[in-house]
Scaffold this motif. Sequence first.
Motif, short mmCIF file in Angstrom:
data_model
loop_
_atom_site.label_atom_id
_atom_site.label_comp_id
_atom_site.label_asym_id
_atom_site.label_seq_id
_atom_site.Cartn_x
_atom_site.Cartn_y
_atom_site.Cartn_z
N ALA A 116 -0.90 11.84 -13.23
CA ALA A 116 -0.86 12.98 -12.11
C ALA A 116 -1.80 12.44 -11.05
O ALA A 116 -1.85 12.48 -10.15
CB ALA A 116 -1.04 14.31 -12.72
N ARG A 117 -3.09 11.95 -11.82
CA ARG A 117 -4.08 11.53 -10.96
C ARG A 117 -3.70 10.13 -10.17
O ARG A 117 -4.09 10.11 -8.89
CB ARG A 117 -5.40 11.29 -11.69
CG ARG A 117 -6.08 12.24 -12.33
CD ARG A 117 -7.42 11.89 -13.26
NE ARG A 117 -7.88 12.74 -13.85
CZ ARG A 117 -7.83 12.83 -15.40
NH1 ARG A 117 -7.12 11.98 -15.89
NH2 ARG A 117 -8.20 13.85 -15.97
N GLY A 118 -3.14 9.49 -10.87
CA GLY A 118 -2.69 8.16 -10.31
C GLY A 118 -1.59 8.49 -9.13
O GLY A 118 -1.59 7.77 -8.01
N VAL A 176 -2.12 26.39 -15.74
CA VAL A 176 -1.96 25.75 -17.08
C VAL A 176 -0.34 25.35 -17.15
O VAL A 176 0.67 26.32 -17.02
CB VAL A 176 -2.26 27.02 -18.24
CG1 VAL A 176 -2.04 26.24 -19.54
CG2 VAL A 176 -3.78 27.31 -17.99
N LEU A 177 -0.01 24.04 -17.55
CA LEU A 177 1.28 23.67 -17.65
C LEU A 177 1.16 23.07 -19.10
O LEU A 177 0.37 22.79 -19.46
CB LEU A 177 1.49 22.65 -16.88
CG LEU A 177 1.73 23.03 -15.11
CD1 LEU A 177 0.61 23.08 -14.69
CD2 LEU A 177 2.89 21.72 -14.65
N VAL A 178 2.29 23.57 -19.79
CA VAL A 178 2.53 23.26 -21.39
C VAL A 178 3.70 22.57 -21.41
O VAL A 178 4.66 22.16 -20.74
CB VAL A 178 2.82 24.66 -21.88
CG1 VAL A 178 1.65 25.41 -21.76
CG2 VAL A 178 3.77 25.45 -21.66
N ASP A 179 3.80 21.66 -22.55
CA ASP A 179 4.88 20.87 -22.77
C ASP A 179 6.17 21.74 -23.86
O ASP A 179 7.29 21.42 -23.26
CB ASP A 179 4.45 19.54 -23.68
CG ASP A 179 3.95 19.91 -25.19
OD1 ASP A 179 3.77 21.11 -25.27
OD2 ASP A 179 3.49 18.93 -25.83
N VAL A 214 5.77 16.90 -16.58
CA VAL A 214 5.27 15.69 -15.96
C VAL A 214 5.54 16.07 -14.53
O VAL A 214 4.59 15.82 -13.89
CB VAL A 214 6.05 14.57 -16.50
CG1 VAL A 214 5.85 13.29 -15.46
CG2 VAL A 214 5.90 14.28 -17.90
N GLU A 215 6.56 16.32 -13.93
CA GLU A 215 6.71 16.56 -12.44
C GLU A 215 6.09 17.67 -12.23
O GLU A 215 5.37 17.83 -10.81
CB GLU A 215 8.27 16.93 -12.17
CG GLU A 215 9.19 15.54 -12.40
CD GLU A 215 9.88 15.55 -13.94
OE1 GLU A 215 9.12 16.27 -14.76
OE2 GLU A 215 11.03 15.09 -14.24
N ALA A 248 4.73 24.90 -6.20
CA ALA A 248 4.93 23.40 -6.05
C ALA A 248 5.28 23.09 -7.25
O ALA A 248 6.30 22.08 -7.73
CB ALA A 248 3.65 22.76 -5.50
N ALA A 249 4.64 23.40 -8.47
CA ALA A 249 4.92 22.89 -9.86
C ALA A 249 6.28 23.34 -10.16
O ALA A 249 7.17 22.85 -10.80
CB ALA A 249 3.99 23.28 -10.69
#
Length: 153
Positions: A43-45, A88-91, A121-122, A143-144
């Motif tokens: 995400a940073r990249g 907070v996003l979770v898998d 991820v997205e 957005a997420a």
Amino acid sequence: MSGESGEGIGGEGPSGERTGGGRVGIVLVSHSAAVADAVAALARGLAGGGDLAPVAAAGGTPDGGLGTSTGLIASAAAEVDGGAGVAVLVDLGSAVLTVKALIAEGDELPEGTRLVDAPFVEGAVAALVTASAGGDLDAVTAAASEAYAYRKE
């Protein structure tokens, strides 16, 4: 805690309070520290570098195993909290339950912490780009969540 927050976090203000430029912080919760760290780095990249909103990984258990940890999640949320909210996003499903329990308890996470229904991820990339551009918690969440609509065919 697993992962580092990267650039744009700010530091401590004159009275010792955490600062974050008033931007929404992002916490990425995975059952694996390696996955959480990798998604944070990705995400940073992809967010383009520069002055990014704070993002922290909270993956695995304190002993390095697979699972989720309320302590790691709470620490990551406190680390990225700049006063504008924490997304907070979770898998996976049990991570959802862990975060929901923390939010319901109301005393371990910063005020304005929100569980975001988004692909991991997205959604992480979209959340970080939006937060880094100065979007508020509603905009970051939207957005997420909109990342579910990204077509891959």
